[in-house]
Design an enzyme around this catalytic site. Structure first.
Site, mmCIF file in Angstrom:
data_model
loop_
_atom_site.group_PDB
_atom_site.id
_atom_site.type_symbol
_atom_site.label_atom_id
_atom_site.label_comp_id
_atom_site.label_asym_id
_atom_site.label_seq_id
_atom_site.Cartn_x
_atom_site.Cartn_y
_atom_site.Cartn_z
ATOM 1 N N ASN A 159 56.074 26.942 40.652
ATOM 2 C CA ASN A 159 54.738 27.164 40.096
ATOM 3 C C ASN A 159 54.273 26.051 39.172
ATOM 4 O O ASN A 159 53.092 25.956 38.868
ATOM 5 C CB ASN A 159 54.689 28.502 39.351
ATOM 6 N N SER A 213 52.463 38.045 45.571
ATOM 7 C CA SER A 213 51.545 38.541 44.542
ATOM 8 C C SER A 213 50.107 38.405 45.041
ATOM 9 O O SER A 213 49.744 37.377 45.618
ATOM 10 C CB SER A 213 51.727 37.710 43.269
ATOM 11 N N HIS A 215 47.093 38.249 43.307
ATOM 12 C CA HIS A 215 46.066 37.457 42.613
ATOM 13 C C HIS A 215 46.226 35.950 42.769
ATOM 14 O O HIS A 215 45.377 35.182 42.309
ATOM 15 C CB HIS A 215 45.985 37.853 41.127
ATOM 16 N N THR A 251 52.617 56.399 41.947
ATOM 17 C CA THR A 251 51.455 56.550 42.827
ATOM 18 C C THR A 251 50.980 55.183 43.292
ATOM 19 O O THR A 251 50.916 54.242 42.499
ATOM 20 C CB THR A 251 50.320 57.281 42.056
ATOM 21 N N CYS A 340 53.577 29.062 25.760
ATOM 22 C CA CYS A 340 53.177 29.136 24.367
ATOM 23 C C CYS A 340 53.828 30.349 23.722
ATOM 24 O O CYS A 340 53.653 31.466 24.187
ATOM 25 C CB CYS A 340 51.673 29.265 24.307
#
Ligand code: PMP
Length: 395
Positions: A159, A213, A215, A251, A340
């Site tokens: 990433n 993932s 998004h 759920t 950070c």
């Protein structure tokens, strides 16, 4: 060149992406109209279940796996936790006293911290070394494998620096080793950053577990999936209902699942074309940055690097300072490689693993593109970058 009249130039697609319009349209009815619980017996529940089944097929198509091998989760952080903790739990329940994990030092924190956590609990942890481009050497894997090895978890693409790991080669080595073992080694890959651009066929990759993932590929946030090859030793890590073949209680996030399925279908259709377009833009940016005397590109070149990833450092300039200036002066969103914590930038663990010292490891800058970016936007970014470097160097 000032922020007021400049629309946002978003160059941080590895952090997250916008929700695709078609995806949004597809999932919308499941938020207010067809809001049934897919576990309910009535027709509203059955409608939701039918839609979830359809999305599960889309995910299975994307991975070339069976329908039953898809487990929906709340995102890749959960997928990675389930993969790692779930396999270790299965081995422990089978009486293996100190199962071992093999991973790398450049994994995403959801893998690395999970492994470190397990190490504190007595699980063995070994690292497959990476070279100065972040690449592992599959031949070294055999040296690390022992009778106690339970899991190998190595990301498909990084990433930060975008390096693509040789997953298929690693998978072949593990498969061969498994032929001689009583208990198989499970092979997991985190394919979050790779999924938009690289082949995720699980038999081609020879993996047992694979994390996705939503998004990161124009799907919704808070939804992910874990591919679990049939027969893989893995146990659930959270207790509750028996959803997702008993592997993931809770759920189902119906709208999220519909969105993930559609997003993956769209990626599958346009992957080649988008990869070509984005890698041309990437190469143009890399060429321009290489011409800045203070700049140094980090990570591998061309086909060993994700088509949308550019990573560099500017000698003497902290990554966080550059991100701040680009945002505030030019409305350009880029990222540092550092994390950070408590207000102070920590050096990037990935850059440290590549052998850079602490100071240099705070200078990393990541630019991640998308098919929606234009050459005009990138020209503006390069102009802003050169101007900023010149101004800081004169200070
Ligand atoms: N793995 C990688 C390689 C990632 O880049 C990310 C997101 N930064 C994750 C896992 C975690 O994904 P999620 O946000 O879905 O939990």
């Amino acid at each position: 060149m000032n922020k007021k009249n400049q629309k946002l130039i978003y160059l941080d697609h590895a952090a997250t992406t916008y929700l695709d319009q078609t995806v949004q349209k597809r999932l919308k009815p499941f938020e207010r109209k067809d809001y049934g619980n897919p576990n309910s017996m009535h027709s509203a529940g059955r409608r939701a279940l039918a839609a979830v089944d359809c999305a599960r097929k889309q995910v299975a198509n994307f991975l070339s796996c069976a329908f039953q091998e898809v487990v929906f989760t709340s995102g890749a952080t959960e997928s990675n936790n389930l993969a790692i903790r779930g396999v270790i739990k299965a081995y422990q329940e089978r009486g293996v006293r100190r199962p071992e994990i093999i991973t790398t030092k450049i994994e995403h924190r959801s893998v690395l911290k999970t492994c470190l956590d397990l190490e504190k609990e007595g699980i063995g942890l070994k690292y497959l070394p990476v070279n100065s481009d972040g690449m592992v050497d599959p031949r070294l894997l055999l040296k690390l494998i022992s009778d106690s090895t339970a899991l190998v978890t190595i990301m498909y693409a990084n990433n930060e620096i975008g390096v693509i790991e040789p997953i298929r080669e690693l998978g072949k080595i593990i498969k061969k080793a498994n032929g001689l073992r009583k208990r198989p080694i499970v092979f997991h890959t985190d394919a979050v950053q790779a999924a938009q651009y690289l082949d995720c066929d699980i038999d081609y990759l020879q993996v047992d577990l694979l994390s996705l993932s939503g998004h990161k590929l124009h799907g919704p946030k808070g939804i992910g999936a874990l591919f679990v090859r049939r027969g893989t030793p893995i146990k659930p890590v959270q207790t509750g209902g028996d959803q997702e073949h008993g592997l993931r209680a809770g759920t189902l996030n119906v709208a999220g699942i519909i969105g993930l399925g559609k997003a993956l279908e769209l990626v599958f259709e346009s992957r080649l074309e988008n990869s070509k377009k984005v890698s041309r833009l990437r190469d143009w940016v890399i060429k321009e940055i290489s011409n800045i005397p203070e700049a140094k590109i980090i990570g591998p070149i061309q086909d060993k690097r994700l088509p949308n990833n550019i990573y560099f450092r500017i000698k003497g300039i902290l990554g966080e300072d550059l991100v701040f200036i680009m945002d505030n002066k030019f409305n350009i969103a880029i990222a540092t490689g550092s994390s950070c914590s408590a207000g102070a930038a920590e050096p990037s663990t990935v850059l440290l693993a590549l052998g850079l010292d602490g100071r240099k490891a705070k200078e990393g800058i990541r630019v991640t593109l998308d098919q929606s970016n234009t050459l005009a936007e990138l020209r503006f970014f390069i102009k802003a970058l050169k101007k900023t470097v010149k101004e800081i160097s004169l200070d």
